[in-house]
Design an enzyme around this catalytic site. Structure first.
Site: not given
Ligand code: LCS
Length: 395
Positions: A59, A112, A184, A209
């Site tokens: 961790r 998001y 972001d 992504k």
């Molecule tokens: N930031 C952006 C721009 C995102 O699109 C997402 C997830 C996150 C942060 C959070 O990331 P995660 O914890 O899921 O790794 N976006 C998603 C979307 O548009 N569809 O499903 C997940």
């Protein structure tokens, strides 16, 4: 084995973060261990005191995770990076580290859904005040600044409206007011947008992504510019506990090797699809940074090295027509997430941005009929043929 900072970006994607390991492997081994043996009690104590370098507990630090962190710091042009269990862990770690009760945050309206919800419903419980603005208009950010504003949080292009924020302009405004800018960069990746160049202070990603790119990992990362900020973030991440694990780190690091070439293909595929949709009689509007009709097209030209793989659009028949489209695609897959090699289609108002609530969606321009397409790296003819047959089903 560091190859230095002078490599071209696509070469860096292949080589960044790879160190020297026992037996000379060309990729970092997966150190699938929760803990590390000390040589003796004095060694353990010295490691805990920070008097010697080494590993204690996964961790806190692990060589496979460290390799990915080094790669991400290099690709973003930052000082160091922190590997997180998800994009949301990267968002929460950053905001918990930077804000305290009585502080104020200015945030893009189009982010998001769970990022908006985290700020609105969790940070607010701890006395952090928030103002959501159309950050694509820098003057709106300026108007929202208060003496206690500590963070300006921007997603650009914004999920899912594709609004583009001028990072240079917003950084100047924030810094004049003593606030830090967090970006972001998930939608573009460092292959297409390098926020530090424009004066931003912290860059974060959902590595789920484009960075990983293969729809088989959930992960996140925070990249910082100096050691002081790194130690501040590391302290929060260590206690908050949302760290990525070695196996997922290995997979993302493997994904990074093809980031540059994948992003190139995403860009090549997306422009003809956006142009096709924009001309289609059943389509009301299309938002894609590569279309001249995008309201911030010029900012995109200045800030991006390519237009990316994400499109949002609305059909003339609103959500009903969108529903027919989503139920009629055969090749494109009806699923949330984005940035993978496969083309995905989804409906933000009922899916990714549901938790924001109708009012916040309306304010952010997330219409009930908006459809989001994450264009994959397949042959564009197959994607177009699928959209064509699905659009034909709408009467
Ligand atoms: N930031 C952006 C721009 C995102 O699109 C997402 C997830 C996150 C942060 C959070 O990331 P995660 O914890 O899921 O790794 N976006 C998603 C979307 O548009 N569809 O499903 C997940």
């Amino acid at each position: 084995m560091s190859h230095g900072k002078n490599l071209q970006f696509d070469s860096k994607c292949v080589h960044a973060g790879i160190g020297d390991y026992e037996f000379g492997p060309v990729v970092p081994p997966i150190y699938q261990t929760s803990t590390f043996r000390f040589k003796d009690s004095a060694h353990g104590a010295a490691l805990f005191k920070g008097e010697v370098d080494g590993y204690i507990y996964t961790r806190m630090k692990n060589p496979t995770i460290k390799a990915l962190e080094n790669a991400m710091a290099e690709l973003e042009g930052g000082h160091k990076a922190l590997g997180c269990a998800s994009g949301m862990s990267a968002v929460s770690t950053t905001l918990i580290a930077l804000l305290k009760s009585g502080d104020h945050i200015v945030c893009s309206k189009s982010v998001y859904g769970p990022t908006n919800t985290f700020i609105n419903t969790i940070l607010s419980k701890f006395g952090v005040e928030a103002t959501f603005v159309d950050s694509e208009f820098a003057e709106e950010v300026e108007k929202a600044m208060k003496p206690n504003t500590k963070v300006v949080y921007v997603e650009t292009p914004g999920n899912p409206t594709m609004s583009i924020t001028d990072l240079e302009a917003v950084s100047k405004i924030a810094h004049k007011n003593g606030a830090l800018v967090v970006v972001d960069n998930t939608f573009m990746s460092p292959a297409l947008q390098q926020p530090f160049v424009f004066g931003v202070d912290i860059v974060l990603h959902s590595m789920t992504k484009f960075l990983n790119g293969h729809a088989d990992v959930v992960g996140g990362v925070v990249v910082v510019k100096d050691e002081e900020m790194y130690l501040k973030m590391r302290k929060v991440l260590n206690q908050h506990g949302g760290v990525i694990d070695p196996f997922n780190s290995f997979l993302v690091h493997r994904g990074l090797k093809t980031l540059s070439i994948r992003m190139q293909r995403h860009c090549e595929n997306t422009l003809p699809i956006a142009e096709y949709l924009e001309k289609h009689p059943k389509v009301k509007w299309v938002r894609f940074p590569g279309l001249k009709s995008h309201p911030q097209y010029e900012i995109g030209l200045k800030q991006h090295k390519g237009h990316g793989g994400m499109i949002s659009f609305e059909l003339n028949g609103g959500y009903k027509a969108g529903e027919i489209l989503m139920n009629s695609v055969r090749f494109c897959q009806l699923a949330v997430s984005l940035g993978g090699v496969e083309t995905l289609i989804q409906h933000p108002a009922s899916m990714t941005h549901l938790t924001m609530g109708e009012e916040a969606r309306k304010a952010a321009g997330i219409t009930e009929g908006l459809i989001r397409l994450s264009v994959g790296i397949e042959n564009v003819k197959d994607i177009l043929a699928d959209l064509e047959q699905a659009l034909a089903k709408i009467s």
